[in-house]
Design an enzyme around this catalytic site. Structure first.
Site, short mmCIF file in Angstrom:
data_model
loop_
_atom_site.label_atom_id
_atom_site.label_comp_id
_atom_site.label_asym_id
_atom_site.label_seq_id
_atom_site.Cartn_x
_atom_site.Cartn_y
_atom_site.Cartn_z
N ASP A 102 0.85 -1.19 0.00
CA ASP A 102 0.00 0.00 0.00
C ASP A 102 0.89 1.24 0.00
O ASP A 102 2.03 1.20 0.45
CB ASP A 102 -0.88 0.05 1.26
CG ASP A 102 -1.84 -1.13 1.32
OD1 ASP A 102 -2.17 -1.67 0.26
OD2 ASP A 102 -2.25 -1.48 2.45
N1 URA Z 1 -1.01 -5.98 3.88
C1 URA Z 1 -1.51 -4.73 3.93
O1 URA Z 1 -2.53 -4.50 4.55
N2 URA Z 1 -0.87 -3.75 3.29
C2 URA Z 1 0.29 -3.94 2.60
O2 URA Z 1 0.84 -2.99 2.04
C3 URA Z 1 0.79 -5.25 2.56
C4 URA Z 1 0.13 -6.25 3.20
#
Ligand code: URA
Length: 241
Positions: A102
């Site tokens: 993310d």
């Molecule tokens: N899980 C998440 O919630 N976000 C990420 O960026 C990676 C794994």
């Protein structure tokens, strides 16, 4: 190099699909229809698929980036937001992130132009381990941890975490640090898991991917993988180098 391997390396398709293309009679070497995936070819041969020339093999690039928050992990963004690709100086190679983090997640992200390796590293069949350090709100007790270990029901996720450990508790700030190891790569999986046990994520860091961690790389810095690390990744997903 064998023809099927050459096609895969040139980014035409996976090696298996390349074998099929050859058996389907769609591949020509020096204007002669190829019928064997193991036919030996070199850069000097003229190779076509469906009449289109396959251009040479790009030098393979393998980068480990310590992604800072604020960058999105796609090669291009339609909204003009900064991407992880902008953080590396990859000369002419077209690099792609291996999976996604993310925008607000930091930590280990591999970037490569080796499509076959990238696809396998992301494929659930190989169950590549991703270790996350997740700062969560509140202090998870034994019940919450038990629930997390069992794998609370979340949209998209099928497998429970491979491991869960409580690394730190800060009662003053009312936050805790969990280490969560996943073998799936579902969207926002850690955030959903933590929310499902009543402890939403405050800050998320990917500590390691396939056993590779950021070591002393600062956020925003990157390094090229060493030969033995690339070989290790190849072996991990059943590819020969
Ligand atoms: N899980 C998440 O919630 N976000 C990420 O960026 C990676 C794994």
């Amino acid at each position: 190099m064998r023809l099927a391997k050459y096609l895969a390396r040139a980014g035409v398709s996976s090696r298996r699909r390349a074998e099929e293309l050859i058996f389907e009679g769609r591949v020509y070497v020096n204007d002669v229809q190829a019928d064997q995936p193991q036919l030996q070819v070199t850069e000097t041969d003229k190779i076509t698929v469906d009449g289109k020339i396959v251009s040479g093999i790009e030098d393979k690039v393998y980068i480990l980036l310590n992604k800072p928050p604020g960058y999105i992990s796609t090669a291009k963004d339609t909204h003009g937001r900064p991407t992880v690709i902008e953080l590396v100086n990859s000369r002419d190679a077209r690099l792609y992130p291996v999976g996604r983090l993310d925008a607000d997640t930091s930590g280990v992200l591999l970037l490569t132009n080796d499509g076959e390796l990238a696809n396998r590293l992301m494929h659930p069949r190989y169950a590549v381990e991703k270790v996350y350090h997740s700062w969560v709100y509140g202090l998870p007790g034994p019940e919450a941890l038990k629930k997390l270990k069992k794998g609370p029901l979340i949209e998209g996720g099928k497998k429970p975490p491979a491991r869960v450990e409580l690394l730190e508790k800060d009662p003053q700030k009312n936050i805790a640090l969990l280490e969560i190891t996943l073998t799936e790569g579902k969207k926002r999986q850690v955030k959903k898991l933590c929310r499902a046990i009543g402890h939403p994520v405050k800050k998320l860091i990917r500590y390691s991917f396939a056993g590779l961690d950021a070591g002393n790389l600062k956020e925003g810095s990157y390094r090229h993988l060493q030969k033995d690390e690339i070989e290790y990744l190849y072996t991990l997903v059943g590819l020969e180098n």
